[in-house]
Design a protein around this motif. Structure first.
Motif, PDB file in Angstrom:
ATOM      1  N   UNK A  56       0.816  -1.298  -0.171  1.00 54.11           N
ATOM      2  CA  UNK A  56       0.047   0.026   0.020  1.00 54.11           C
ATOM      3  C   UNK A  56       0.943   1.169   0.028  1.00 54.11           C
ATOM      4  N   UNK A  57       0.784   2.173  -1.137  1.00 55.80           N
ATOM      5  CA  UNK A  57       1.503   3.364  -1.017  1.00 55.80           C
ATOM      6  C   UNK A  57       3.019   3.207  -1.342  1.00 55.80           C
ATOM      7  N   UNK A  58       3.452   2.006  -1.521  1.00 56.46           N
ATOM      8  CA  UNK A  58       5.050   1.862  -1.404  1.00 56.46           C
ATOM      9  C   UNK A  58       5.535   2.331  -2.851  1.00 56.46           C
ATOM     10  N   UNK A  59       6.688   3.005  -2.746  1.00 61.69           N
ATOM     11  CA  UNK A  59       7.636   3.440  -3.899  1.00 61.69           C
ATOM     12  C   UNK A  59       8.538   2.533  -4.336  1.00 61.69           C
ATOM     13  N   UNK A  60       8.926   1.619  -3.230  1.00 63.17           N
ATOM     14  CA  UNK A  60       9.719   0.461  -3.844  1.00 63.17           C
ATOM     15  C   UNK A  60       9.197  -0.796  -3.190  1.00 63.17           C
ATOM     16  N   UNK A  61       9.247  -1.817  -3.906  1.00 59.52           N
ATOM     17  CA  UNK A  61       8.726  -3.147  -3.433  1.00 59.52           C
ATOM     18  C   UNK A  61       9.941  -4.067  -3.691  1.00 59.52           C
ATOM     19  N   UNK A  62      10.451  -4.652  -2.564  1.00 59.01           N
ATOM     20  CA  UNK A  62      11.624  -5.660  -2.602  1.00 59.01           C
ATOM     21  C   UNK A  62      11.457  -7.119  -2.169  1.00 59.01           C
ATOM     22  N   UNK A  63      11.853  -8.038  -2.605  1.00 59.54           N
ATOM     23  CA  UNK A  63      11.608  -9.261  -2.229  1.00 59.54           C
ATOM     24  C   UNK A  63      12.843 -10.261  -2.138  1.00 59.54           C
ATOM     25  N   UNK A  64      12.875 -11.078  -1.153  1.00 52.97           N
ATOM     26  CA  UNK A  64      14.081 -11.820  -0.995  1.00 52.97           C
ATOM     27  C   UNK A  64      13.656 -13.296  -0.432  1.00 52.97           C
ATOM     28  N   UNK A  79      -3.323 -12.675  -3.081  1.00 54.38           N
ATOM     29  CA  UNK A  79      -3.014 -11.846  -2.213  1.00 54.38           C
ATOM     30  C   UNK A  79      -1.435 -11.202  -2.499  1.00 54.38           C
ATOM     31  N   UNK A  80      -0.988 -11.135  -3.751  1.00 55.07           N
ATOM     32  CA  UNK A  80       0.248 -10.959  -4.150  1.00 55.07           C
ATOM     33  C   UNK A  80       0.580  -9.481  -4.314  1.00 55.07           C
ATOM     34  N   UNK A  81       1.924  -8.877  -4.339  1.00 58.08           N
ATOM     35  CA  UNK A  81       1.931  -7.642  -4.434  1.00 58.08           C
ATOM     36  C   UNK A  81       1.691  -6.981  -5.636  1.00 58.08           C
ATOM     37  N   UNK A  82       1.682  -7.666  -6.653  1.00 58.65           N
ATOM     38  CA  UNK A  82       1.163  -6.984  -7.833  1.00 58.65           C
ATOM     39  C   UNK A  82      -0.290  -6.857  -7.885  1.00 58.65           C
ATOM     40  N   UNK A  87       2.466   3.049  -5.151  1.00 58.02           N
ATOM     41  CA  UNK A  87       2.373   4.203  -5.982  1.00 58.02           C
ATOM     42  C   UNK A  87       2.707   4.147  -7.446  1.00 58.02           C
ATOM     43  N   UNK A  88       2.058   5.035  -8.188  1.00 54.99           N
ATOM     44  CA  UNK A  88       2.235   4.771  -9.644  1.00 54.99           C
ATOM     45  C   UNK A  88       3.736   4.753  -9.991  1.00 54.99           C
ATOM     46  N   UNK A 103      12.092 -14.489 -13.668  1.00 59.04           N
ATOM     47  CA  UNK A 103      12.446 -13.376 -13.656  1.00 59.04           C
ATOM     48  C   UNK A 103      12.115 -12.387 -15.026  1.00 59.04           C
ATOM     49  N   UNK A 104      12.270 -13.214 -16.027  1.00 55.67           N
ATOM     50  CA  UNK A 104      11.425 -12.439 -17.212  1.00 55.67           C
ATOM     51  C   UNK A 104      10.199 -12.227 -17.195  1.00 55.67           C
ATOM     52  N   UNK A 105       9.571 -13.501 -16.608  1.00 56.46           N
ATOM     53  CA  UNK A 105       7.984 -13.277 -16.543  1.00 56.46           C
ATOM     54  C   UNK A 105       7.725 -12.475 -15.741  1.00 56.46           C
ATOM     55  N   UNK A 106       8.287 -12.202 -14.344  1.00 54.44           N
ATOM     56  CA  UNK A 106       7.973 -11.262 -13.387  1.00 54.44           C
ATOM     57  C   UNK A 106       8.087 -10.016 -13.969  1.00 54.44           C
ATOM     58  N   UNK A 107       9.224  -9.885 -14.665  1.00 58.41           N
ATOM     59  CA  UNK A 107       9.410  -8.343 -15.412  1.00 58.41           C
ATOM     60  C   UNK A 107       8.264  -7.818 -16.270  1.00 58.41           C
ATOM     61  N   UNK A 108       7.649  -8.787 -16.964  1.00 61.52           N
ATOM     62  CA  UNK A 108       6.300  -8.710 -17.942  1.00 61.52           C
ATOM     63  C   UNK A 108       5.435  -8.353 -17.064  1.00 61.52           C
ATOM     64  N   UNK A 109       5.177  -9.155 -15.953  1.00 66.35           N
ATOM     65  CA  UNK A 109       3.983  -8.705 -14.980  1.00 66.35           C
ATOM     66  C   UNK A 109       3.966  -7.532 -14.289  1.00 66.35           C
ATOM     67  N   UNK A 110       5.322  -7.118 -13.907  1.00 69.30           N
ATOM     68  CA  UNK A 110       5.573  -5.743 -13.123  1.00 69.30           C
ATOM     69  C   UNK A 110       5.098  -4.590 -13.875  1.00 69.30           C
ATOM     70  N   UNK A 111       5.924  -4.798 -15.346  1.00 66.02           N
ATOM     71  CA  UNK A 111       5.624  -3.773 -16.363  1.00 66.02           C
ATOM     72  C   UNK A 111       4.247  -3.527 -16.575  1.00 66.02           C
ATOM     73  N   UNK A 112       3.481  -4.681 -16.796  1.00 69.08           N
ATOM     74  CA  UNK A 112       2.100  -4.359 -17.211  1.00 69.08           C
ATOM     75  C   UNK A 112       1.236  -3.576 -15.774  1.00 69.08           C
TER      76      UNK A 112
END
Ligand SMILES: NC(=O)c1ccc[n+]([C@@H]2O[C@H](COP(=O)([O-])OP(=O)(O)OC[C@H]3O[C@@H](n4cnc5c(N)ncnc54)[C@H](OP(=O)(O)O)[C@@H]3O)[C@@H](O)[C@H]2O)c1
Length: 295
Positions: A56-64, A79-82, A87-88, A103-112
């Motif tokens: 909620x309202x995050x500027x950066x989302x990091x996962x490890x 209930x995933x982060x995406x 924040x836009x 990683x490539x799939x996640x890049x596409x999902x995040x960009x979408x």
């Protein structure tokens, strides 16, 4: 200071989160096993129940997180982060050692979802993570890496930018195949010394101070020769196998050779056969000893 959502409070995640809190960032954390996130409250973190709430309202989302399954659940599950209201134009940073394919799939999902994506796997054990001295292997556009440098610097001694999205994890997986085979070679070498009646402390010292003495050989030959068992666990045999498998997939996809990578998996699988895959990687030597006894 950034508003950060951090997914995963395991050994590495918790250490990175502590450095973000020390640096004055506003951090909301989330972990599958919520009890493991609770101690971070005392250091100033907010704890969310789901990744969706955490962002909620995050500027950066990091996962490890452990692996592809854990990352997929946390980013793209029900209930995933995406699915959350970050924040836009927020940044999504995957610091897990995951497969290149995911990683490539996640890049596409995040960009979408309008996010900027970076793959930023890390090198260094939890002790280096606690000290804020990891190495970050970054993949993404130069502008995105530059924009995130203050965030990446807060957990690391060096940020190495390899190229576009996917190049950070590609390098990390190749690096970890080389690491896994050095640790496996150390265990095999010491077992051979033991069979020859050579004192293991003398052998470890000579390996460490000879041409063989990489940081991996220095650390693991000492642990193996002296029977040092890290508690809490630093890095498991299971994760060595996971990283080597993902690494071989990448190397194969590049048309390069992974003869040694394949061989090293066979050595590590003896930890699984001996029921030791959740133990420290240095304890590989005990699995090899046990395997020799059972024939
Ligand atoms: N340890 C090292 O030396 C080291 C060094 C460099 C890179 N790495 C990489 O960093 C990542 C984290 O490693 P770590 O050592 O911190 O491992 P860890 O202590 O075992 O933590 C793993 C994290 O993943 C979560 N997780 C596991 N399966 C999940 C699932 N299906 N859904 C949601 N969450 C899940 C765990 O949650 P729970 O608490 O609920 O189990 C925990 O937060 C891995 O990719 C590892 O390869 C580790």
């Amino acid at each position: 200071m950034a508003k950060i959502a951090f997914l995963g409070t395991g050994s590495m995640g918790a250490a990175m989160i502590k450095n973000y809190l020390k640096g004055g960032h506003e951090v909301t954390v989330c972990n599958r096993t919520i009890a493991k996130a609770e101690p971070l409250k005392a250091l100033g973190a907010k704890v969310a129940i789901t990744p969706k709430e955490a962002v909620e309202d995050a500027e950066v989302v990091i996962s490890c997180l452990t692996n592809d399954d854990a990352s997929r659940d946390s980013w793209n599950g029900e209930n995933g982060a995406l699915k959350g209201n970050f924040k836009p134009g927020a940044f999504a940073i995957e610091a897990s050692t995951a497969s290149l394919e995911w990683i490539r799939e996640l890049d596409g999902l995040a960009q979408a979802k309008g996010m900027h994506f970076l793959d930023c796997p890390v090198a260094g054990r939890p002790d280096l993570a606690n000290a804020g001295k990891l190495k970050v292997f970054a993949g993404g556009s130069a502008d995105d890496v530059d924009a995130m440098r203050p965030v990446l610097d807060a957990i690391s001694a060096a940020v190495i930018h390899f190229g576009p999205v996917g190049s950070g994890i590609t390098f990390k997986l190749i690096y970890n195949v080389m690491g896994a085979l050095q640790v496996a070679a150390t265990a095999e070498g010491l077992i051979a010394c033991e069979a020859a009646g050579i004192d293991l402390r003398v052998a470890a010292d000579a390996f460490s101070n000879g041409a063989t003495g990489s940081p991996h050989v220095k650390l693991h030959s000492k642990n193996m020769a002296e029977g040092i068992i890290n508690d809490p666990i630093m890095f498991t045999g299971k994760n060595r196998i996971k990283d080597t498998r993902y690494g071989i997939e990448v190397i194969d996809s590049l048309g390069a050779q992974s003869i040694l990578g394949r061989g090293t998996i066979q050595v590590w699988e003896q930890m699984v056969e001996q029921g030791m895959e959740l133990r420290n990687d240095s304890e590989l030597i005990d699995a090899l000893r046990a395997a020799a006894k059972t024939g």
